[in-house]
Design an enzyme around this catalytic site. Sequence first.
Site, PDB file in Angstrom:
ATOM      1  N   THR A  18       4.696   1.375  -2.127  1.00 39.92           N
ATOM      2  CA  THR A  18       3.473   0.727  -2.627  1.00 39.92           C
ATOM      3  C   THR A  18       2.521   1.725  -3.263  1.00 39.92           C
ATOM      4  O   THR A  18       1.417   1.370  -3.639  1.00 39.92           O
ATOM      5  CB  THR A  18       2.749  -0.014  -1.483  1.00 39.92           C
ATOM      6  OG1 THR A  18       2.311   0.956  -0.531  1.00 39.92           O
ATOM      7  CG2 THR A  18       3.667  -1.026  -0.819  1.00 39.92           C
ATOM      8  N   THR A  19       2.965   2.968  -3.336  1.00 40.53           N
ATOM      9  CA  THR A  19       2.196   4.013  -4.015  1.00 40.53           C
ATOM     10  C   THR A  19       3.108   4.660  -5.059  1.00 40.53           C
ATOM     11  O   THR A  19       4.340   4.667  -4.889  1.00 40.53           O
ATOM     12  CB  THR A  19       1.728   5.100  -3.020  1.00 40.53           C
ATOM     13  OG1 THR A  19       2.866   5.661  -2.358  1.00 40.53           O
ATOM     14  CG2 THR A  19       0.773   4.524  -1.993  1.00 40.53           C
ATOM     15  N   GLU A  54      -1.670  -4.517   2.797  1.00 39.29           N
ATOM     16  CA  GLU A  54      -0.964  -4.593   1.513  1.00 39.29           C
ATOM     17  C   GLU A  54      -0.228  -5.926   1.449  1.00 39.29           C
ATOM     18  O   GLU A  54      -0.446  -6.723   0.545  1.00 39.29           O
ATOM     19  CB  GLU A  54      -0.024  -3.402   1.378  1.00 39.29           C
ATOM     20  CG  GLU A  54      -0.810  -2.090   1.378  1.00 39.29           C
ATOM     21  CD  GLU A  54      -0.127  -0.995   0.608  1.00 39.29           C
ATOM     22  OE1 GLU A  54       0.974  -0.596   1.015  1.00 39.29           O
ATOM     23  OE2 GLU A  54      -0.710  -0.537  -0.403  1.00 39.29           O
ATOM     24  N   HIS A  57      -2.909   1.862   5.529  1.00 38.81           N
ATOM     25  CA  HIS A  57      -3.698   1.385   4.397  1.00 38.81           C
ATOM     26  C   HIS A  57      -4.816   0.530   4.992  1.00 38.81           C
ATOM     27  O   HIS A  57      -4.561  -0.219   5.947  1.00 38.81           O
ATOM     28  CB  HIS A  57      -2.835   0.534   3.451  1.00 38.81           C
ATOM     29  CG  HIS A  57      -1.622   1.253   2.928  1.00 38.81           C
ATOM     30  ND1 HIS A  57      -1.614   1.900   1.709  1.00 38.81           N
ATOM     31  CD2 HIS A  57      -0.393   1.443   3.463  1.00 38.81           C
ATOM     32  CE1 HIS A  57      -0.419   2.447   1.515  1.00 38.81           C
ATOM     33  NE2 HIS A  57       0.343   2.188   2.567  1.00 38.81           N
ATOM     34  N   HIS A  76       1.880   6.068   8.134  1.00 37.66           N
ATOM     35  CA  HIS A  76       0.551   6.161   7.519  1.00 37.66           C
ATOM     36  C   HIS A  76      -0.067   4.776   7.496  1.00 37.66           C
ATOM     37  O   HIS A  76       0.602   3.790   7.819  1.00 37.66           O
ATOM     38  CB  HIS A  76       0.658   6.739   6.093  1.00 37.66           C
ATOM     39  CG  HIS A  76       1.469   5.872   5.190  1.00 37.66           C
ATOM     40  ND1 HIS A  76       2.825   6.028   5.022  1.00 37.66           N
ATOM     41  CD2 HIS A  76       1.138   4.794   4.437  1.00 37.66           C
ATOM     42  CE1 HIS A  76       3.272   5.096   4.203  1.00 37.66           C
ATOM     43  NE2 HIS A  76       2.277   4.328   3.828  1.00 37.66           N
ATOM     44  N   HIS A 119       2.428   1.630   8.057  1.00 40.32           N
ATOM     45  CA  HIS A 119       3.783   1.762   7.509  1.00 40.32           C
ATOM     46  C   HIS A 119       4.526   2.869   8.228  1.00 40.32           C
ATOM     47  O   HIS A 119       4.092   4.024   8.194  1.00 40.32           O
ATOM     48  CB  HIS A 119       3.726   2.084   6.007  1.00 40.32           C
ATOM     49  CG  HIS A 119       3.282   0.921   5.184  1.00 40.32           C
ATOM     50  ND1 HIS A 119       2.768   1.049   3.913  1.00 40.32           N
ATOM     51  CD2 HIS A 119       3.295  -0.406   5.483  1.00 40.32           C
ATOM     52  CE1 HIS A 119       2.481  -0.164   3.455  1.00 40.32           C
ATOM     53  NE2 HIS A 119       2.781  -1.052   4.380  1.00 40.32           N
ATOM     54  N   HIS A 159      -4.520  10.086  -0.237  1.00 35.82           N
ATOM     55  CA  HIS A 159      -4.320   8.645  -0.402  1.00 35.82           C
ATOM     56  C   HIS A 159      -4.376   7.917   0.937  1.00 35.82           C
ATOM     57  O   HIS A 159      -4.709   6.742   0.996  1.00 35.82           O
ATOM     58  CB  HIS A 159      -2.969   8.359  -1.069  1.00 35.82           C
ATOM     59  CG  HIS A 159      -2.716   9.182  -2.287  1.00 35.82           C
ATOM     60  ND1 HIS A 159      -3.457   9.034  -3.428  1.00 35.82           N
ATOM     61  CD2 HIS A 159      -1.849  10.195  -2.539  1.00 35.82           C
ATOM     62  CE1 HIS A 159      -3.036   9.898  -4.346  1.00 35.82           C
ATOM     63  NE2 HIS A 159      -2.065  10.624  -3.827  1.00 35.82           N
TER      64      HIS A 159
HETATM   65  C1  GRE Z   1       3.424   4.633   0.767  1.00 40.31           C
HETATM   66  O1  GRE Z   1       3.083   5.734   0.343  1.00 40.31           O
HETATM   67  O2  GRE Z   1       2.632   3.689   0.909  1.00 40.31           O
HETATM   68  C2  GRE Z   1       4.848   4.442   1.141  1.00 40.31           C
HETATM   69  C3  GRE Z   1       5.682   5.530   1.321  1.00 40.31           C
HETATM   70  C4  GRE Z   1       6.998   5.336   1.677  1.00 40.31           C
HETATM   71  C5  GRE Z   1       7.470   4.068   1.844  1.00 40.31           C
HETATM   72  C6  GRE Z   1       6.625   2.987   1.666  1.00 40.31           C
HETATM   73  C7  GRE Z   1       5.303   3.165   1.317  1.00 40.31           C
HETATM   74  O3  GRE Z   1       5.211   6.784   1.182  1.00 40.31           O
HETATM   75  O4  GRE Z   1       4.488   2.103   1.167  1.00 40.31           O
HETATM   76 ZN    ZN Z   2       2.283   2.667   2.728  1.00 36.55          ZN
END
Ligand code: GRE
Ligand code: ZN
Length: 261
Positions: free
Chosen positions: A199-200, A106, A96, A94, A119, A64
């Site tokens: 958000t996932t 996001e 996005h 991580h 994030h 992801h």
């Molecule tokens: C995500 O997978 O996007 C995520 C997390 C933990 C906290 C916030 C978040 O894994 O958006």
């Molecule tokens: Zn995230």
Amino acid sequence: TGHHWGYGKEDGPSAWHRQYPVAKGNRQSPIDIIPNEARRDSTLGPIFLKYDQCRSLNIANNGHSVVVEFDDSDDRSVVLGGPLDNPYRLKQFHFHWGGKGCEGSEHTVAGVGYASELHVVHWNAVKYKTYNDAAAAPDGLAVLGIFLELGDDHRWLHMITDALYTVKFKGSATDFKGFNPKCLLPSSLHYWTYLGSLTTPPLHESVTWIVLKEPIVVSEKQLGMFRMLQFNGEEEDQRMRMENNFRPPQNLKERIVRSSN
Ligand code: GRE
Ligand code: ZN
């Protein structure tokens, strides 16, 4: 192959509620932040990031996103202050991002997205025994959101992008020691904060969001390197470029966004 969530037409954000009904809940993330409607709160202090002793472990492609994980066996690196009642331990960060020339953050600000969003995830080890326990609790996580906008090369992002070729496929991971996420922060730590969710999937409503107002600048070339990653594993024949791995803004409902300044 079983049904699983993703960011495609069939398995993307608009389908998540079928497996995860909380997707339509009352404190979902991300949101559109409207600065003029945020409540300036003079009782909100500054946030502090104590990352000097942090210990990064590895970098991984989880199918992801690309994730850098930290040793969270003690309070060596924490975020505290601001809206938080106690220190929260650094767990992972991580990203996005969008497709070429597309917005990929996001959170949005007054309806406008950024190219990408970082994030930095922390958990409440004062109240909960494990990250998984915390991730399901209303005050379990504190996530720092940092916008990435396009411009010049970012001086330190190459540390991440140089490692991406080793985690091209879902399920791959490699050692990634000695990285301090402090180098990815903007100069100002002014923020908006609100109560939200992952958000996932599983979209747990467990996150105190701290979204920094000032973006960091990265180049199109640097962000393009993230798009060489793939959603699929090495053995899968269907090749799917990892891009547009963001959830769009959700309803604010009864919540208020507070502003640190
Ligand atoms: C995500 O997978 O996007 C995520 C997390 C933990 C906290 C916030 C978040 O894994 O958006
Ligand atoms: Zn995230």
